[in-house]
Design a protein around this motif. Sequence first.
Motif, PDB file in Angstrom:
ATOM      1  N   PRO A   1      34.261  51.745  40.299  1.00  0.00           N
ATOM      2  CA  PRO A   1      35.646  51.847  39.822  1.00  0.00           C
ATOM      3  C   PRO A   1      35.693  51.704  38.234  1.00  0.00           C
ATOM      4  N   PRO A   2      36.609  52.310  37.589  1.00  0.00           N
ATOM      5  CA  PRO A   2      36.678  52.413  35.974  1.00  0.00           C
ATOM      6  C   PRO A   2      36.544  50.887  35.496  1.00  0.00           C
ATOM      7  N   VAL A   3      37.196  49.937  36.098  1.00  0.00           N
ATOM      8  CA  VAL A   3      37.104  48.702  35.557  1.00  0.00           C
ATOM      9  C   VAL A   3      35.578  48.045  35.486  1.00  0.00           C
ATOM     10  N   THR A   4      34.931  48.685  36.523  1.00  0.00           N
ATOM     11  CA  THR A   4      33.493  48.255  36.353  1.00  0.00           C
ATOM     12  C   THR A   4      32.551  48.711  35.284  1.00  0.00           C
ATOM     13  N   LEU A   5      33.054  50.124  35.099  1.00  0.00           N
ATOM     14  CA  LEU A   5      32.238  50.815  33.967  1.00  0.00           C
ATOM     15  C   LEU A   5      32.702  50.418  32.483  1.00  0.00           C
ATOM     16  N   GLU A   6      33.900  49.935  32.600  1.00  0.00           N
ATOM     17  CA  GLU A   6      34.460  49.359  31.292  1.00  0.00           C
ATOM     18  C   GLU A   6      33.768  48.031  31.028  1.00  0.00           C
ATOM     19  N   ILE A   7      33.459  47.141  31.920  1.00  0.00           N
ATOM     20  CA  ILE A   7      32.928  45.887  31.723  1.00  0.00           C
ATOM     21  C   ILE A   7      31.421  45.964  31.438  1.00  0.00           C
ATOM     22  N   LEU A   8      30.663  47.029  31.955  1.00  0.00           N
ATOM     23  CA  LEU A   8      29.283  47.424  31.651  1.00  0.00           C
ATOM     24  C   LEU A   8      29.107  48.334  30.703  1.00  0.00           C
ATOM     25  N   ARG A   9      30.018  48.654  29.670  1.00  0.00           N
ATOM     26  CA  ARG A   9      29.984  49.623  28.766  1.00  0.00           C
ATOM     27  C   ARG A   9      28.739  49.244  27.655  1.00  0.00           C
TER      28      ARG A   9
ATOM     29  N   ARG B   1      17.190  32.361  28.175  1.00  0.00           N
ATOM     30  CA  ARG B   1      17.560  33.806  28.319  1.00  0.00           C
ATOM     31  C   ARG B   1      17.782  34.514  29.642  1.00  0.00           C
ATOM     32  N   VAL B   2      18.766  35.349  29.713  1.00  0.00           N
ATOM     33  CA  VAL B   2      18.907  36.140  30.872  1.00  0.00           C
ATOM     34  C   VAL B   2      18.791  37.794  30.509  1.00  0.00           C
ATOM     35  N   PHE B   3      18.071  38.291  31.491  1.00  0.00           N
ATOM     36  CA  PHE B   3      17.974  39.865  31.351  1.00  0.00           C
ATOM     37  C   PHE B   3      18.099  40.321  32.656  1.00  0.00           C
ATOM     38  N   CYS B   4      18.477  41.798  32.541  1.00  0.00           N
ATOM     39  CA  CYS B   4      18.824  42.486  33.776  1.00  0.00           C
ATOM     40  C   CYS B   4      18.159  43.906  33.818  1.00  0.00           C
ATOM     41  N   GLY B   5      17.872  44.371  34.824  1.00  0.00           N
ATOM     42  CA  GLY B   5      17.320  45.736  35.066  1.00  0.00           C
ATOM     43  C   GLY B   5      18.679  46.837  34.839  1.00  0.00           C
ATOM     44  N   PRO B   6      18.194  48.066  35.097  1.00  0.00           N
ATOM     45  CA  PRO B   6      19.537  48.872  35.241  1.00  0.00           C
ATOM     46  C   PRO B   6      20.459  48.744  36.261  1.00  0.00           C
ATOM     47  N   VAL B   7      21.569  48.916  36.112  1.00  0.00           N
ATOM     48  CA  VAL B   7      22.569  48.270  37.034  1.00  0.00           C
ATOM     49  C   VAL B   7      22.748  49.544  38.056  1.00  0.00           C
ATOM     50  N   PRO B   8      22.733  49.450  39.395  1.00  0.00           N
ATOM     51  CA  PRO B   8      22.982  50.774  40.318  1.00  0.00           C
ATOM     52  C   PRO B   8      24.414  50.707  40.485  1.00  0.00           C
ATOM     53  N   CYS B   9      24.758  51.959  40.805  1.00  0.00           N
ATOM     54  CA  CYS B   9      26.039  52.362  40.868  1.00  0.00           C
ATOM     55  C   CYS B   9      26.271  53.289  41.890  1.00  0.00           C
ATOM     56  N   GLY B  10      27.216  53.545  42.732  1.00  0.00           N
ATOM     57  CA  GLY B  10      27.345  54.571  43.859  1.00  0.00           C
ATOM     58  C   GLY B  10      28.213  55.835  43.213  1.00  0.00           C
ATOM     59  N   SER B  11      28.386  56.462  44.334  1.00  0.00           N
ATOM     60  CA  SER B  11      29.367  57.779  43.742  1.00  0.00           C
ATOM     61  C   SER B  11      30.373  57.949  44.797  1.00  0.00           C
ATOM     62  N   GLY B  12      30.784  59.150  44.603  1.00  0.00           N
ATOM     63  CA  GLY B  12      31.950  59.691  45.365  1.00  0.00           C
ATOM     64  C   GLY B  12      33.418  58.539  44.879  1.00  0.00           C
ATOM     65  N   THR B  13      33.956  58.289  46.111  1.00  0.00           N
ATOM     66  CA  THR B  13      35.335  57.490  46.024  1.00  0.00           C
ATOM     67  C   THR B  13      35.282  56.307  46.706  1.00  0.00           C
ATOM     68  N   ILE B  14      35.891  55.327  46.579  1.00  0.00           N
ATOM     69  CA  ILE B  14      36.275  53.994  47.464  1.00  0.00           C
ATOM     70  C   ILE B  14      37.568  53.841  47.282  1.00  0.00           C
ATOM     71  N   THR B  15      38.069  52.959  48.510  1.00  0.00           N
ATOM     72  CA  THR B  15      39.415  52.845  48.767  1.00  0.00           C
ATOM     73  C   THR B  15      39.683  51.376  48.433  1.00  0.00           C
ATOM     74  N   THR B  16      40.640  51.094  47.491  1.00  0.00           N
ATOM     75  CA  THR B  16      41.192  50.106  47.005  1.00  0.00           C
ATOM     76  C   THR B  16      42.674  49.723  47.340  1.00  0.00           C
ATOM     77  N   SER B  17      43.165  48.641  46.737  1.00  0.00           N
ATOM     78  CA  SER B  17      44.795  48.369  46.706  1.00  0.00           C
ATOM     79  C   SER B  17      45.442  49.387  46.009  1.00  0.00           C
ATOM     80  N   HIS B  18      44.634  50.128  45.030  1.00  0.00           N
ATOM     81  CA  HIS B  18      45.184  51.076  44.282  1.00  0.00           C
ATOM     82  C   HIS B  18      45.152  52.575  44.828  1.00  0.00           C
ATOM     83  N   GLY B  19      44.647  52.459  45.960  1.00  0.00           N
ATOM     84  CA  GLY B  19      44.359  53.873  47.006  1.00  0.00           C
ATOM     85  C   GLY B  19      42.888  54.101  46.607  1.00  0.00           C
TER      86      GLY B  19
END
Length: 281
Positions: free
Chosen positions: A165-173, A141-159
Amino acid sequence: MKILYIDPVFGISGDMMIGSLIDSGVPFDALEALVRKISPDAPSMKPVRLTEGVISGIHLEIGQSDRFYTISEMEQVMGSIDVEKKVRDDALGMLSLIVAAESKIHGMSRDELHLHELSHIDTVIDLLCVAYGVRFLGADRVFCGPVPCGSGTITTSHGSIPNPPPVTLEILRGHPLVFYGESLELTTPTGAAIVAHYTEPVGRVPAFRTIREGYGVGTYKSSRPDVLRIFVGEADEPAYDHEVEVIEADIDDMEMEYMGAVADRLRAVGALDVLFFPVSM
């Protein structure tokens, strides 16, 4: 029970997870051979031992490449590569989480979707190498502690987009998160897919004896150490301890010969077992 515990001290990404796996004993030569099977022009990989404060760990350097894939091509590569089926299945499972999240966030079908940065060969390397490394360690079995996330904004190919990023939050829902006041992408979509594929959103981590640990080291400069730590350990508890519900009922004025059909129907809709017996009052 053998367990793998992921401690995302300052987030999780594919290359940092690979670094921690190498540091915990996964042979780099095997990972290098796996990458060569992906493509003749796959970029080189080099594990470099770095020190972050008092912590020594592996930083994975991956060479430059301009190779990008469509989603179907990524699935073809992962599904046909000459490696154990479990490794292929886990890599494809992580990719499917990324694709499903991107599709939902962008409101597109998978056939319309383009993964931009995530379509790079680095994603294929990350997912296959992580799948191989986890399989090599042989954790039940695999376990994981709380996942750290940053704040503010970051620059991607979408601007400029919100961080994380929203996709990261969706995966970690459903998974526990912790937010730091850092304008850095601490957890990537690939890192999120690793957590979501291998671990349950909520689960008690059993007490375990550490066999070995590994550190993957990043290059972010912060007051916190940019490391991902994993533990390989042994726990006395069984590998699976799922809770089940027991439903009891008294049935009055019914012939016993009908109970066989009732039991069959209950099992058909998911009951693990059905027990019935007459009661005298």
